[in-house]
Design an enzyme around this catalytic site. Sequence first.
Site, PDB file in Angstrom:
ATOM      1  N   ASP A 136      -4.715   5.218  -0.603  1.00  0.00           N
ATOM      2  CA  ASP A 136      -4.879   5.999  -1.841  1.00  0.00           C
ATOM      3  C   ASP A 136      -6.189   5.661  -2.532  1.00  0.00           C
ATOM      4  OD1 ASP A 136      -2.130   7.433  -2.390  1.00  0.00           O
ATOM      5  OD2 ASP A 136      -1.627   5.419  -1.699  1.00  0.00           O
TER       6      ASP A 136
ATOM      7  N   ASP B 141     -10.508   0.896  -3.124  1.00  0.00           N
ATOM      8  CA  ASP B 141     -10.989   1.476  -4.380  1.00  0.00           C
ATOM      9  C   ASP B 141     -10.488   0.788  -5.640  1.00  0.00           C
ATOM     10  OD1 ASP B 141      -8.249   2.541  -3.943  1.00  0.00           O
ATOM     11  OD2 ASP B 141      -8.698   3.666  -5.776  1.00  0.00           O
TER      12      ASP B 141
ATOM     13  N   ASP C 179      -8.049   0.912   3.029  1.00  0.00           N
ATOM     14  CA  ASP C 179      -7.021   1.253   2.053  1.00  0.00           C
ATOM     15  C   ASP C 179      -6.705   2.748   2.210  1.00  0.00           C
ATOM     16  OD1 ASP C 179      -5.366   1.097  -0.288  1.00  0.00           O
ATOM     17  OD2 ASP C 179      -7.043   1.858  -1.474  1.00  0.00           O
TER      18      ASP C 179
END
Length: 257
Positions: free
Chosen positions: A16, A190, A14
Amino acid sequence: MLPRISADTALFLDFDGTLVELASQPEAVEIPPGLVDSLKTLSHQLNGALALVSGRRMLDLDQFLSPLRLPTAAEHGAHRRSADGELTSAHAVNMEAVLQTAGALVSQHPGLRLEQKNLAISLHYRHAPELESLCLAEMQAGIARSTGLDLMQGKCVIDIKPAGVSKGTAIAAFMAEAPFAGRTPLFAGDDVTDEAGFTQVQSMGGYAVKVGQGPTVAQHRCDSVGQLMAWLQSAVMANQATDTHNSNAKGSERLSA
């Protein structure tokens, strides 16, 4: 302990909150020193089996990591670029109702931010967290007036995307192609929007790494973006040491022969 990134890993990351810290605005993220070089080296060490899997637009990811152009699943899997550069996209869906709803909210509340992508939209409320319930209720109502769309709620953001695509389906598609096929998948992310990816890699006998706090299906967790970056850099160095050892061993075999 985080899983090892080995020569037979298919690595999915991922963006961000995983490779870069979350920022006050989507365009304000800062690329950590050494990130691009580490990703480039890791991709080479894995023979190209490293891909980004993000909610971002592909164009944005390419610009942030320029001149690096990795295999990429963008907009939560709605757009995908394979390792050989082939582009595939989900079918476009009528988003008029949700766009009208989001536009009305933004016009009434200056703290909100609408990010319109190619096949998806994101309504950010990071600067107006007190509006979370209102945003969620209004966007759910917009979804109810539409067909073929899914709503996902992430960290101070509500994402609307075509139904039937996710980070999990994107990873599955990569794993059916070279150079990812036959490898052990590993995905780090996240947010709640990464859970489908976590489920997918673990169902394939792979590993999932959750960055930061919060409930998750991931088997592994690291505390921060900084810790994840250190893990990637340690993998680069470990693979370089292995390559050097193997090269020296081959040289010794030739001399003894």
